[in-house]
Scaffold this motif. Structure first.
Motif, PDB file in Angstrom:
ATOM      1  N   TYR A   1     -10.790   1.814   6.311  1.00 14.38           N
ATOM      2  CA  TYR A   1     -10.414   3.217   6.132  1.00 14.38           C
ATOM      3  C   TYR A   1      -9.765   3.427   4.760  1.00 14.38           C
ATOM      4  O   TYR A   1      -9.990   4.444   4.104  1.00 14.38           O
ATOM      5  CB  TYR A   1      -9.462   3.658   7.236  1.00 14.38           C
ATOM      6  N   LEU A   2      -8.961   2.455   4.336  1.00 16.81           N
ATOM      7  CA  LEU A   2      -8.329   2.568   3.025  1.00 16.81           C
ATOM      8  C   LEU A   2      -9.380   2.485   1.920  1.00 16.81           C
ATOM      9  O   LEU A   2      -9.337   3.253   0.951  1.00 16.81           O
ATOM     10  CB  LEU A   2      -7.278   1.473   2.848  1.00 16.81           C
TER      11      LEU A   2
ATOM     12  N   VAL B   1      -2.201  -0.855   7.309  1.00 21.38           N
ATOM     13  CA  VAL B   1      -2.322   0.314   6.436  1.00 21.38           C
ATOM     14  C   VAL B   1      -1.943   1.586   7.174  1.00 21.38           C
ATOM     15  O   VAL B   1      -1.203   2.420   6.666  1.00 21.38           O
ATOM     16  CB  VAL B   1      -3.756   0.442   5.875  1.00 21.38           C
ATOM     17  N   SER B   2      -2.453   1.724   8.400  1.00 23.09           N
ATOM     18  CA  SER B   2      -2.302   2.966   9.154  1.00 23.09           C
ATOM     19  C   SER B   2      -1.243   2.840  10.248  1.00 23.09           C
ATOM     20  O   SER B   2      -1.089   1.778  10.865  1.00 23.09           O
ATOM     21  CB  SER B   2      -3.634   3.353   9.789  1.00 23.09           C
TER      22      SER B   2
ATOM     23  N   ASN C   1      -8.182  -1.041   9.257  1.00 18.28           N
ATOM     24  CA  ASN C   1      -7.109  -0.666   8.337  1.00 18.28           C
ATOM     25  C   ASN C   1      -7.595  -0.764   6.894  1.00 18.28           C
ATOM     26  O   ASN C   1      -7.389   0.140   6.091  1.00 18.28           O
ATOM     27  CB  ASN C   1      -5.889  -1.564   8.543  1.00 18.28           C
ATOM     28  N   SER C   2      -8.255  -1.865   6.563  1.00 20.54           N
ATOM     29  CA  SER C   2      -8.786  -2.038   5.218  1.00 20.54           C
ATOM     30  C   SER C   2      -9.991  -1.136   4.965  1.00 20.54           C
ATOM     31  O   SER C   2     -10.149  -0.583   3.871  1.00 20.54           O
ATOM     32  CB  SER C   2      -9.174  -3.501   4.982  1.00 20.54           C
TER      33      SER C   2
ATOM     34  N   THR D   1       0.839  -1.204   0.000  1.00 20.34           N
ATOM     35  CA  THR D   1       0.000   0.000   0.000  1.00 20.34           C
ATOM     36  C   THR D   1       0.876   1.257   0.000  1.00 20.34           C
ATOM     37  O   THR D   1       0.468   2.294  -0.531  1.00 20.34           O
ATOM     38  CB  THR D   1      -0.983   0.028   1.187  1.00 20.34           C
TER      39      THR D   1
ATOM     40  N   ALA E   1     -11.108   5.793   1.657  1.00 20.82           N
ATOM     41  CA  ALA E   1     -10.270   6.809   1.020  1.00 20.82           C
ATOM     42  C   ALA E   1     -10.205   6.605  -0.488  1.00 20.82           C
ATOM     43  O   ALA E   1     -10.250   7.571  -1.273  1.00 20.82           O
ATOM     44  CB  ALA E   1      -8.860   6.769   1.622  1.00 20.82           C
TER      45      ALA E   1
ATOM     46  N   GLU F   1      -3.741   5.292   4.213  1.00 25.13           N
ATOM     47  CA  GLU F   1      -5.105   5.733   3.949  1.00 25.13           C
ATOM     48  C   GLU F   1      -5.158   7.255   3.797  1.00 25.13           C
ATOM     49  O   GLU F   1      -6.106   7.806   3.213  1.00 25.13           O
ATOM     50  CB  GLU F   1      -6.056   5.253   5.048  1.00 25.13           C
TER      51      GLU F   1
END
Length: 306
Positions: free
Chosen positions: A252-253, A193-194, A249-250, A162, A256, A224
């Motif tokens: 929020y991504l 992700v974050s 994590n997924s 990512t 976005a 994200e």
């Protein structure tokens, strides 16, 4: 010292009785071993940011028995940026891609370690970008399309891919051919992700950056927050009951990506936890089937690093 000498003559009757299937098995093994080629990631081992004793990053090429596509996928295993779970994640993923007729490249990116490298926080990203650069510049050799090079990652490898998908305009690589470092697509499986305190996987964050991370670094590596309209398409996989890397994590991504109108598919399991790789044993239908269809059914293209 004692030496032993053997004559094959006495064993010829036995050898001649080898079954057809035994011979075919041997042939398959030999062909399979030839299908996997190890490639040093940097020419002449001129490894960027390396100190003495550094590990050698490399690609392992997995060629399908029958190519059904000119798409290539670079695969990054997870391991909290402290190791690489190739046996559990990367290698099975490469074989799954091969079964779909897709050429795979397993990336052994360097694990961040300040005693073995400088700028450890950008070394995995640099290795992943170098992998894209290598595959694109050698596309004809592997009979793949340079415009159709995607990347797949698991867990911390998901954070890496990512990052690749959102930071392709920034690199420490020499790039004399101006090769695009933007992947055609990104597949992130139960990804970190974050790096925000409320969402992050602490081991991954600490291993990549360290406990003294700044607010600017948290923002920079919270992917994200780095999505733009130029971000490539994503396929995301997570389980709602993941108690290692929060499913948010997924989520929020995905939000976005949708906000920027970037194509995204999200495959959610009710159960499965973390680290199931290509086979979630709690269910009968796996994420891999729709993912392979998604890869093969799209007409991928890339633009320059804009």
């Amino acid at each position: 010292m004692t030496y032993y000498f053997f004559s094959f003559g006495r064993y010829m009757p036995f050898i001649k009785k080898l079954s057809f299937y035994g011979v075919m098995l041997l042939t398959f093994y030999v062909q399979g071993s030839k299908a996997q080629t190890n490639i040093p990631l940097y020419p002449d081992n001129q490894i960027l940011f390396a100190k003495e004793g550094t590990e050698i990053p490399r690609l392992t090429v997995y060629k399908p028995a029958k190519m059904k596509s000119d798409i290539a996928v670079i695969v990054c295993s997870g391991g909290s940026y402290g190791g690489r779970a190739n046996d559990w994640e990367g290698i099975p993923a490469c074989k799954t891609l091969n079964d779909a007729g897709i050429t795979a490249f397993l990336l052994d990116y360097r694990v961040p370690n300040p005693t073995r490298m400088q700028h450890k926080e950008i070394v995995p990203l640099t290795d992943a970008q170098r992998a894209i650069q290598y595959v694109r510049e050698h596309a004809a050799e592997y009979k793949v399309d340079a415009a159709k090079v995607g990347i797949m990652g698991f867990s911390a490898g998901g954070h890496l891919v990512t990052t690749v998908g959102t930071h392709f305009g920034k690199t420490a690589l020499d790039n004399p051919q101006s090769t695009s470092l933007k992947p055609a697509f990104v597949i992130a499986v139960y990804p970190v992700v974050s790096f925000a305190d409320s969402l992050t996987h602490w081991d991954s964050r600490n291993n990549l950056i360290g406990p003294d991370i700044t607010s600017a670094e948290i923002k920079e590596y919270s992917n994200e927050l780095q999505v733009t309209v130029d971000t490539p398409p994503f396929f995301l996989v997570s389980a709602l009951d993941d108690n290692v890397v929060k499913v948010e994590n997924s989520l929020y991504l995905e939000a976005a990506l949708r906000q920027c109108e970037v194509p995204v598919e999200l495959y959610l399991y009710a159960k499965g936890g973390h680290g199931f790789g290509v086979n979630n044993k709690t269910v009968s239908k796996q994420w891999t089937a729709p993912c392979m269809k998604w890869i093969l059914s799209n007409k991928w293209k890339i633009s320059n690093n804009k």
